[in-house]
Scaffold this active site. Structure first.
Site, mmCIF file in Angstrom:
data_model
loop_
_atom_site.group_PDB
_atom_site.id
_atom_site.type_symbol
_atom_site.label_atom_id
_atom_site.label_comp_id
_atom_site.label_asym_id
_atom_site.label_seq_id
_atom_site.Cartn_x
_atom_site.Cartn_y
_atom_site.Cartn_z
ATOM 1 N N LYS A 22 0.835 -1.207 0.000
ATOM 2 C CA LYS A 22 0.000 0.000 0.000
ATOM 3 C C LYS A 22 0.873 1.262 0.000
ATOM 4 O O LYS A 22 0.652 2.173 -0.780
ATOM 5 C CB LYS A 22 -0.895 0.002 1.252
ATOM 6 C CG LYS A 22 -1.623 1.315 1.478
ATOM 7 C CD LYS A 22 -2.473 1.297 2.721
ATOM 8 C CE LYS A 22 -1.785 1.767 3.964
ATOM 9 N NZ LYS A 22 -1.546 3.216 4.076
ATOM 10 N N ASN A 23 1.859 1.310 0.880
ATOM 11 C CA ASN A 23 2.626 2.546 1.018
ATOM 12 C C ASN A 23 3.569 2.807 -0.149
ATOM 13 O O ASN A 23 4.122 3.901 -0.261
ATOM 14 C CB ASN A 23 3.420 2.534 2.338
ATOM 15 C CG ASN A 23 2.502 2.711 3.536
ATOM 16 O OD1 ASN A 23 1.293 2.945 3.366
ATOM 17 N ND2 ASN A 23 3.051 2.594 4.734
ATOM 18 N N CYS A 116 -6.226 12.499 11.161
ATOM 19 C CA CYS A 116 -6.755 11.182 10.818
ATOM 20 C C CYS A 116 -6.865 10.407 12.110
ATOM 21 O O CYS A 116 -6.615 10.936 13.183
ATOM 22 C CB CYS A 116 -5.850 10.459 9.831
ATOM 23 S SG CYS A 116 -4.329 9.921 10.578
ATOM 24 N N ARG A 121 -1.783 14.912 11.905
ATOM 25 C CA ARG A 121 -0.601 14.545 11.117
ATOM 26 C C ARG A 121 -0.158 15.785 10.357
ATOM 27 O O ARG A 121 -0.646 16.072 9.273
ATOM 28 C CB ARG A 121 -0.899 13.369 10.190
ATOM 29 C CG ARG A 121 -1.085 12.092 10.987
ATOM 30 C CD ARG A 121 -1.488 10.926 10.145
ATOM 31 N NE ARG A 121 -0.377 10.280 9.476
ATOM 32 C CZ ARG A 121 -0.497 9.084 8.878
ATOM 33 N NH1 ARG A 121 -1.640 8.457 8.869
ATOM 34 N NH2 ARG A 121 0.537 8.536 8.302
ATOM 35 N N ASP A 305 4.170 0.986 12.026
ATOM 36 C CA ASP A 305 3.010 0.257 11.478
ATOM 37 C C ASP A 305 2.898 -1.160 12.030
ATOM 38 O O ASP A 305 1.834 -1.775 11.944
ATOM 39 C CB ASP A 305 3.098 0.181 9.951
ATOM 40 C CG ASP A 305 3.071 1.545 9.317
ATOM 41 O OD1 ASP A 305 2.041 1.943 8.806
ATOM 42 O OD2 ASP A 305 4.103 2.224 9.393
ATOM 43 N N ARG A 397 -8.462 -0.758 4.041
ATOM 44 C CA ARG A 397 -7.591 0.263 3.446
ATOM 45 C C ARG A 397 -6.219 -0.303 3.105
ATOM 46 O O ARG A 397 -5.542 0.210 2.219
ATOM 47 C CB ARG A 397 -7.401 1.438 4.423
ATOM 48 C CG ARG A 397 -8.660 2.237 4.635
ATOM 49 C CD ARG A 397 -8.423 3.354 5.585
ATOM 50 N NE ARG A 397 -7.520 4.314 4.972
ATOM 51 C CZ ARG A 397 -7.337 5.541 5.406
ATOM 52 N NH1 ARG A 397 -7.995 5.968 6.452
ATOM 53 N NH2 ARG A 397 -6.500 6.348 4.799
HETATM 54 C C1 UD1 Z 1 4.089 7.022 6.161
HETATM 55 C C2 UD1 Z 1 3.261 5.769 5.996
HETATM 56 C C3 UD1 Z 1 2.723 5.317 7.345
HETATM 57 C C4 UD1 Z 1 3.873 5.130 8.319
HETATM 58 C C5 UD1 Z 1 4.715 6.399 8.394
HETATM 59 C C6 UD1 Z 1 5.955 6.227 9.251
HETATM 60 C C7 UD1 Z 1 2.356 6.027 3.777
HETATM 61 C C8 UD1 Z 1 1.147 6.197 2.939
HETATM 62 N N1 UD1 Z 1 2.158 6.063 5.110
HETATM 63 O O1 UD1 Z 1 3.215 8.042 6.662
HETATM 64 O O2 UD1 Z 1 2.046 4.077 7.159
HETATM 65 O O3 UD1 Z 1 3.351 4.854 9.598
HETATM 66 O O4 UD1 Z 1 5.144 6.771 7.074
HETATM 67 O O5 UD1 Z 1 6.735 5.198 8.788
HETATM 68 O O6 UD1 Z 1 3.450 5.809 3.279
HETATM 69 N N2 UD1 Z 1 5.666 14.808 10.633
HETATM 70 C C9 UD1 Z 1 5.729 16.151 10.942
HETATM 71 N N3 UD1 Z 1 5.597 17.045 9.934
HETATM 72 C C10 UD1 Z 1 5.436 16.680 8.637
HETATM 73 C C11 UD1 Z 1 5.386 15.302 8.319
HETATM 74 C C12 UD1 Z 1 5.493 14.378 9.348
HETATM 75 O O7 UD1 Z 1 5.870 16.526 12.097
HETATM 76 O O8 UD1 Z 1 5.330 17.554 7.757
HETATM 77 C C13 UD1 Z 1 5.777 13.809 11.719
HETATM 78 C C14 UD1 Z 1 4.489 12.994 11.862
HETATM 79 O O9 UD1 Z 1 3.546 13.638 12.678
HETATM 80 C C15 UD1 Z 1 4.987 11.718 12.477
HETATM 81 C C16 UD1 Z 1 6.368 11.548 11.850
HETATM 82 O O10 UD1 Z 1 6.744 12.839 11.373
HETATM 83 O O11 UD1 Z 1 5.141 11.881 13.866
HETATM 84 C C17 UD1 Z 1 6.400 10.535 10.726
HETATM 85 O O12 UD1 Z 1 5.574 10.939 9.678
HETATM 86 P P1 UD1 Z 1 5.866 10.550 8.166
HETATM 87 O O13 UD1 Z 1 7.136 9.776 8.060
HETATM 88 O O14 UD1 Z 1 5.724 11.773 7.342
HETATM 89 O O15 UD1 Z 1 4.648 9.566 7.883
HETATM 90 P P2 UD1 Z 1 3.680 9.564 6.651
HETATM 91 O O16 UD1 Z 1 4.429 9.836 5.398
HETATM 92 O O17 UD1 Z 1 2.479 10.378 6.965
#
Ligand code: UD1
Length: 417
Positions: A22-23, A116, A121, A305, A397
């Site tokens: 998925k990711n 979410c 997020r 995850d 999902r």
């Molecule tokens: C992706 C994965 C999700 C996984 C996560 C961490 C997908 C579709 N989803 O989510 O399944 O759990 O990586 O491996 O690929 N953060 C900030 N600011 C930002 C972006 C992120 O503070 O602009 C923080 C988030 O709140 C969180 C951490 O960084 O605490 C990790 O987020 P991120 O690596 O961005 O996860 P996703 O890309 O949303």
């Protein structure tokens, strides 16, 4: 809304082939709008999140056809540069379209993806990175208005290796002149899959999978054919199902190298693990051993995850386990439902103490989120009696027909519509 009904106590045994990740598929589908050609993407899992991504592609003006696990995307026509609120809200990871739309249309108007089920997020890293590359981003209450007319390649140092922000910068900068460097980039295997896909389209990206990624912009990208990597988190899920029931499983079409941190934890629980080039075999002991401490961190450490999956599994292990969640605040949401099933879990801030019980009991519970829902399936397989899990839409999902996979492995599970 459908429910899953699982009768516990059956040993999980058998062989399954893993579906696509998925990711990985979501950013790769977003990347298909970077070409004016046709992309043929194989091994696309049949998931709700993929359906929403296809809806977004169609809304933007691409034509998308599905043939079983292959999606054929033709992005040759003029594309729209906005995504409406209803589609953005259905899928938080739709934020990766921001970089792709900007690269293709030089402007983008998308609604804020909002929070979410895992809590707020933020997307500050996505926005500040694009701003550092000269994109103007105007934030209104409901929308982000972006314009990349005056953008230029550059160097981004991420304060945290965000997966989504790394993907957005890659998508945005591969069509920009000059070299863009991402320091402290996310190293997840899905980032490597995206880079491999973009490179196959003609991009010049190196360093994906390390913490420094170099993207040398090219003028155009071509359509190509690509097969999505296997889903490492679904793999861990089915390994947990076998482990928690004292069973044995072989999962084929996986990449064992992507799973080292989790496989090490299964060994610490007393499972025997065998590894082939593209397969994993697990044989569980009669009762799992507790793990004194696990904490979630970015790849290659133990993934957030897989945390809910291990939380559920360790609820029946012999002894006390401690799990610390460092990435998403609300990842322990499933603990309450597990407690209804008889688990002894104490959550204090970002740490859970799990005192393993020999058996859990069936109950009527509700999936709080995708991985929490999968955790409830794991617990239900190990419980005495019948468990009904509500809000299966969360599980759908990220898992392709979870009941079919589990039935194939000998579980007693039915979907109630
Ligand atoms: C992706 C994965 C999700 C996984 C996560 C961490 C997908 C579709 N989803 O989510 O399944 O759990 O990586 O491996 O690929 N953060 C900030 N600011 C930002 C972006 C992120 O503070 O602009 C923080 C988030 O709140 C969180 C951490 O960084 O605490 C990790 O987020 P991120 O690596 O961005 O996860 P996703 O890309 O949303």
């Amino acid at each position: 809304m459908s429910k899953l009904e699982i009768t516990g106590g059956k040993r999980i045994r058998g062989i399954i082939d893993m579906h696509g990740a998925k990711n990985a598929v979501l950013p790769i589908l977003a990347a298909t709008i970077l070409t004016k050609g046709v992309s043929v993407i194989h091994n696309c899992p049949k998931l709700k999140d993929v359906n929403v991504t296809v809806d977004i592609l169609r809304f933007l003006g691409a034509s998308v056809r599905r043939e079983e696990h292959t999606l054929i995307i033709d992005s040759s026509g003029d594309l729209k540069s906005d995504i409406p609120e209803n589609l953005m809200h259905e899928l938080r990871s739709s934020i990766v379209f921001m970089g792709a739309i900007l690269a293709r249309c030089k402007k983008a108007r998308i609604s804020s993806p909002g929070g979410c089920e895992l809590g707020p997020r933020p997307i500050d890293l996505h926005i500040s990175s694009l701003r550092q590359l000269g994109v103007s981003v105007l934030e209104t209450e409901d929308y982000l208005e972006c314009d990349s007319k005056n953008s230029a390649s550059g160097e981004i140092v991420l304060s945290f290796p965000s997966v989504g922000a790394t993907e957005n910068i890659m998508l945005f900068s591969c069509l920009m002149s000059g070299v863009t460097i991402i320091r402290n980039a996310a190293k997840e295997p899905e980032i490597v899959d995206l880079a491999n896909f973009l490179n196959k389209m003609g991009a010049r990206i190196c360093g994906a999978g390390t913490d420094e990624i170099y993207i040398e912009g090219v003028e155009t990208l071509n359509g190509t054919e690509y097969s999505i990597m296997p889903d490492r988190i679904a793999t861990v899920t089915y390994l947990c199902c076998a482990a928690v029931t004292g069973g044995e499983i072989e999962i084929r079409r996986v990449n064992p190298n992507d799973l080292e941190a989790c496989l090490e934890c299964f060994i610490r629980c007393g499972c025997r693990i065998g590894i082939g080039k593209d397969r994993i075999f697990l044989r569980a002991p009669q009762r799992l051993k507790a793990i004194d401490f696990i904490e979630t961190k970015p790849y290659p450490s133990f993934p957030t995850d897989a945390q809910s999956l291990f939380l559920a599994m360790l609820a029946t292990a012999d002894g006390k386990s401690i799990i610390r969640e460092n990435i998403f605040k609300n990842r322990f949401n499933v603990a309450e439902a597990l407690k209804e099933m008889g688990a002894d879990i104490t959550v204090s801030q970002q740490t859970a103490l799990i005192r393993g019980k020999k058996r859990l009991k069936g109950a009527n519970v509700s999936a709080p989120d995708l991985r929490g829902g999968a955790g409830l399936c794991i617990a239900a397989l190990a419980a005495n009696g019948v468990t009904q899990i509500d809000k299966v839409c969360y599980i759908d999902r990220g898992y392709e027909e979870i009941e079919t996979y589990l039935q194939r492995l000998g579980a007693k599970v039915t979907r109630l519509d």
